[in-house]
Design a protein around this motif. Sequence first.
Motif, PDB file in Angstrom:
ATOM      1  N   GLU A   1     -10.724   0.397   8.468  1.00 45.20           N
ATOM      2  CA  GLU A   1     -11.504   1.559   8.032  1.00 45.20           C
ATOM      3  C   GLU A   1     -11.448   1.763   6.514  1.00 45.20           C
ATOM      4  O   GLU A   1     -12.236   2.518   5.970  1.00 45.20           O
TER       5      GLU A   1
ATOM      6  N   SER B   1      -6.658   1.061  12.183  1.00 44.31           N
ATOM      7  CA  SER B   1      -7.918   0.969  12.931  1.00 44.31           C
ATOM      8  C   SER B   1      -8.120  -0.428  13.518  1.00 44.31           C
ATOM      9  O   SER B   1      -8.748  -0.573  14.567  1.00 44.31           O
ATOM     10  N   LEU B   2      -7.591  -1.441  12.851  1.00 42.99           N
ATOM     11  CA  LEU B   2      -7.721  -2.797  13.400  1.00 42.99           C
ATOM     12  C   LEU B   2      -6.843  -2.953  14.635  1.00 42.99           C
ATOM     13  O   LEU B   2      -7.287  -3.449  15.665  1.00 42.99           O
TER      14      LEU B   2
ATOM     15  N   HIS C   1     -11.295  -1.005   4.159  1.00 43.51           N
ATOM     16  CA  HIS C   1     -12.054  -2.053   3.466  1.00 43.51           C
ATOM     17  C   HIS C   1     -13.517  -2.109   3.883  1.00 43.51           C
ATOM     18  O   HIS C   1     -14.357  -2.576   3.113  1.00 43.51           O
TER      19      HIS C   1
ATOM     20  N   HIS D   1      -3.326   6.012   7.237  1.00 46.54           N
ATOM     21  CA  HIS D   1      -2.146   5.656   8.039  1.00 46.54           C
ATOM     22  C   HIS D   1      -0.971   5.315   7.123  1.00 46.54           C
ATOM     23  O   HIS D   1       0.139   5.798   7.313  1.00 46.54           O
TER      24      HIS D   1
ATOM     25  N   VAL E   1       2.922   0.493   8.506  1.00 47.40           N
ATOM     26  CA  VAL E   1       2.327   1.077   9.707  1.00 47.40           C
ATOM     27  C   VAL E   1       2.959   0.483  10.973  1.00 47.40           C
ATOM     28  O   VAL E   1       3.755  -0.459  10.906  1.00 47.40           O
TER      29      VAL E   1
ATOM     30  N   TYR F   1       0.808  -1.226   0.000  1.00 43.32           N
ATOM     31  CA  TYR F   1       0.000   0.000   0.000  1.00 43.32           C
ATOM     32  C   TYR F   1       0.839   1.274   0.000  1.00 43.32           C
ATOM     33  O   TYR F   1       0.302   2.368   0.142  1.00 43.32           O
TER      34      TYR F   1
ATOM     35  N   GLU G   1     -10.475  -8.345   4.139  1.00 46.29           N
ATOM     36  CA  GLU G   1     -10.921  -7.432   5.201  1.00 46.29           C
ATOM     37  C   GLU G   1     -12.228  -6.739   4.806  1.00 46.29           C
ATOM     38  O   GLU G   1     -12.777  -5.950   5.573  1.00 46.29           O
TER      39      GLU G   1
ATOM     40  N   CYS H   1      -5.709   4.505   2.568  1.00 45.32           N
ATOM     41  CA  CYS H   1      -5.482   4.284   4.002  1.00 45.32           C
ATOM     42  C   CYS H   1      -4.721   5.508   4.525  1.00 45.32           C
ATOM     43  O   CYS H   1      -3.563   5.734   4.141  1.00 45.32           O
TER      44      CYS H   1
ATOM     45  N   GLY I   1      -0.777   4.519  12.196  1.00 46.85           N
ATOM     46  CA  GLY I   1      -1.427   3.484  13.001  1.00 46.85           C
ATOM     47  C   GLY I   1      -2.270   2.554  12.153  1.00 46.85           C
ATOM     48  O   GLY I   1      -1.970   2.312  10.977  1.00 46.85           O
TER      49      GLY I   1
ATOM     50  N   ASN J   1      -2.300  -7.680  12.168  1.00 47.97           N
ATOM     51  CA  ASN J   1      -2.610  -6.246  12.318  1.00 47.97           C
ATOM     52  C   ASN J   1      -3.016  -5.951  13.766  1.00 47.97           C
ATOM     53  O   ASN J   1      -4.140  -5.547  14.060  1.00 47.97           O
TER      54      ASN J   1
HETATM   55 FE1  SF4 Z   1      -5.050  -0.892   9.016  1.00 47.04          FE
HETATM   56 FE2  SF4 Z   1      -6.786  -1.089   7.019  1.00 47.04          FE
HETATM   57 FE3  SF4 Z   1      -4.861   0.743   6.890  1.00 47.04          FE
HETATM   58 FE4  SF4 Z   1      -4.262  -1.869   6.653  1.00 47.04          FE
HETATM   59  S1  SF4 Z   1      -5.485  -0.664   5.259  1.00 47.04           S
HETATM   60  S2  SF4 Z   1      -3.198  -0.333   7.917  1.00 47.04           S
HETATM   61  S3  SF4 Z   1      -5.774  -2.784   8.037  1.00 47.04           S
HETATM   62  S4  SF4 Z   1      -6.524   0.682   8.411  1.00 47.04           S
END
Ligand code: SF4
Length: 366
Positions: A216, A127-128, A218, A303, A101, A65, A243, A301, A125, A154
């Motif tokens: 957050e 969310s999971l 998916h 994060h 992350v 990502y 997810e 994402c 960070g 995660n």
């Molecule tokens: Fe967390 Fe979803 Fe971002 Fe992966 S994509 S870091 S699971 S919030």
Amino acid sequence: MADGFARPLPASLAFTPDVEAQTAAMWDKVKHHVTPLEWRLHAPLIAEINRLKREKNAVILAHNYMTPEIFHGVGDYVGDSLGLAREAAKSDAAVIIQAGVHFMAETSKVLAPDKRVLIPDLLAGCSLASSITGADVRLIKQRYPGVPVVTYVNTTADVKAETDICCTSANAVQVVEWAAREWGVDKVILIPDEYLARNVARQTNVKIIAWAGRCEVHERFTAGDIAEMRAAYPGAEILAHPECPTEILEAADFAGSTAAMNDYVALRKPKQVVLITECSMASNVQAESPGTQFIGPCNLCPHMKRISLRNIHDALVHDRYEVTVDPAIADRARLAVQRMIDLPPPAVPARYDLVKARHHVDVELI
Ligand code: SF4
Ligand code: 13P
């Protein structure tokens, strides 16, 4: 701590002919996603980061990502959470820069305790990971004595330390079935992603006890998104991350981890593909699959997007921000991660086939 684009780049980081030549192959991979103007800023940073890595004996572990200029420009190892965890364990480098992350950096530290693990932005960070604590897991274990705890990677090291074995989306079904066999039970606690748990439950006859954590990125996809894509692009193949809610996986043609989606596109070379996952994934896969047309939708994402070339550069220059894990917690967390790594890799890339799902049981939500 945030990106720092407000600060000017040092004058030494100029787009010289030498920098242009050093980064030409990378430009070729990202040129459909990065403008020539942006490249004039990225290329000097890429050249300097790659020089600093050699000087400091550092490697960059970059998740799928990451933005294309990070993924193709400076990532030494790129891949999904499982792949990066394996690389952290094997690496000979003195310093690991986690282009991902915070929980990924903790996993690297757990697996490579003698290395210095840096994350370019401490606020990256998940969310999971923030949906559950070690104290929550201790309470869950009291409520379900004798039931093995399988934890998605995660999560924080504190949560992993309370866990029997970790899993990723690439091996969750395999790990759940292994845990049920080893413990001689018919149910397993699979935390913290509720949707991953529901999607796994459809692939196995092991009963699943789940936690209501969500990604957050998916969780925002809907079956309506898929219906719109099917109507607009009837020939496109739709790939979704596990997810996502179960209704998405039922409507998709294929579901798997980010690495499994990557393999699917590389092997099957579809003419058109829709990746139901984080936006940068499509940009990164596209560079390796020029014959495939990638179609939205995607969600960013926030994060993952905190990581930039600029803060990777600053991490190397200023030797920051170090991620540490209490050794007592790390020792317990390592057992859970190592158990997962030691399982034999699946014979075929793990996929979630909810179209032909064998089981229609519901999960027990804690
Ligand atoms: Fe967390 Fe979803 Fe971002 Fe992966 S994509 S870091 S699971 S919030
Ligand atoms: P994988 O790369 O393991 O599929 O994980 C996706 C993700 O959301 C990581 O944060």
